[in-house]
Design an enzyme around this catalytic site. Structure first.
Site, PDB file in Angstrom:
ATOM      1  N   CYS A  80      35.292  28.304  40.863  1.00  0.00           N
ATOM      2  CA  CYS A  80      34.806  27.158  41.631  1.00  0.00           C
ATOM      3  C   CYS A  80      34.181  27.619  42.956  1.00  0.00           C
ATOM      4  CB  CYS A  80      35.907  26.117  41.811  1.00  0.00           C
ATOM      5  SG  CYS A  80      35.287  24.503  42.323  1.00  0.00           S
ATOM      6  N   HIS A 175      38.664  25.599  37.022  1.00  0.00           N
ATOM      7  CA  HIS A 175      39.908  26.198  37.508  1.00  0.00           C
ATOM      8  C   HIS A 175      40.867  26.475  36.348  1.00  0.00           C
ATOM      9  CE1 HIS A 175      39.306  25.199  41.848  1.00  0.00           C
ATOM     10  NE2 HIS A 175      38.596  24.213  41.356  1.00  0.00           N
ATOM     11  N   GLU A 177      43.303  28.466  36.442  1.00  0.00           N
ATOM     12  CA  GLU A 177      44.615  28.732  37.035  1.00  0.00           C
ATOM     13  C   GLU A 177      45.466  27.464  37.145  1.00  0.00           C
ATOM     14  OE1 GLU A 177      41.997  27.519  40.436  1.00  0.00           O
ATOM     15  OE2 GLU A 177      41.744  28.707  38.628  1.00  0.00           O
TER      16      GLU A 177
END
Length: 196
Positions: A80, A175, A177
């Site tokens: 991002c 994202h 994560e």
């Protein structure tokens, strides 16, 4: 070999990347100073706010060392805001916004809209086994143009490039994560191992 992979820890989703890298086979460490940057085998530029991260990197004396590290071949993954920071060229950038650069792409900031326009979707990623990843897009950028050496790894259903790789540099608009799916981080850790 267990590579040491840093996460630029100035602003953004640092903790989530550290956990994903650990799960992906790295020893993950926060990076806030040039000497910490010099001690890692790879680096993640996390999501967050790209102008804030760039300003803090400059204030902490990290912007030039980051640029030097990328030019020297340090494997770097940007998610991002990290994609924005790795881009050589930006569209819709804040006045005077600086980047680390190194990735031969033109990136449009906040391309998918404002915070209220955030969304999740399945994203097939070339070369990643196990099916699509869940993409979390939060005020996300996309890649408008790529140089000849840049490989597009993923596109949205409407054709927007949202994951790219150029040599040891990897970037995603989304994202991974935040989803618990550690495959992209594990793939990046493999890039770091191969480079070491």
């Amino acid at each position: 070999m267990t590579p040491v992979v840093g996460v630029l820890a100035l602003q953004g989703d640092v903790r989530e990347h550290l956990a994903a890298l650990q799960a992906g086979g790295a020893r993950a460490v926060p990076v806030r100073r040039a000497e910490e940057l010099a001690a890692v085998d790879g680096l993640v530029l996390p999501g967050g706010e790209s102008t804030t991260i760039a300003k803090l990197a400059d204030r902490f004396g990290l912007l030039d060392p980051l640029r030097d590290a990328v030019r020297s071949g340090l494997p770097v993954y940007g998610s991002c805001a990290g994609m924005v920071l790795l881009a050589d060229r930006l569209l819709d950038a804040a006045a005077g916004q600086r980047t680390v650069g190194g990735l031969d792409v033109t990136v449009r900031r906040n391309a998918f809209g404002r915070q209220v326009d955030s969304f999740e979707t399945e994203v097939p990623v070339d070369g990643l086994a196990g099916g699509p990843v869940r993409g979390v897009f939060i005020r996300a950028p996309w890649v408008e143009e790529c140089g000849a050496d840049v490989q597009v790894l993923a596109r949205t259903a409407d054709g927007r490039a949202v994951a790219v790789r150029q040599g040891r540099l990897l970037a995603t608009s989304f994202h991974p994560e935040l989803t618990g799916d550690r495959r992209l981080h594990a793939a990046f850790v493999d890039v770091v191992r191969q480079a070491a």
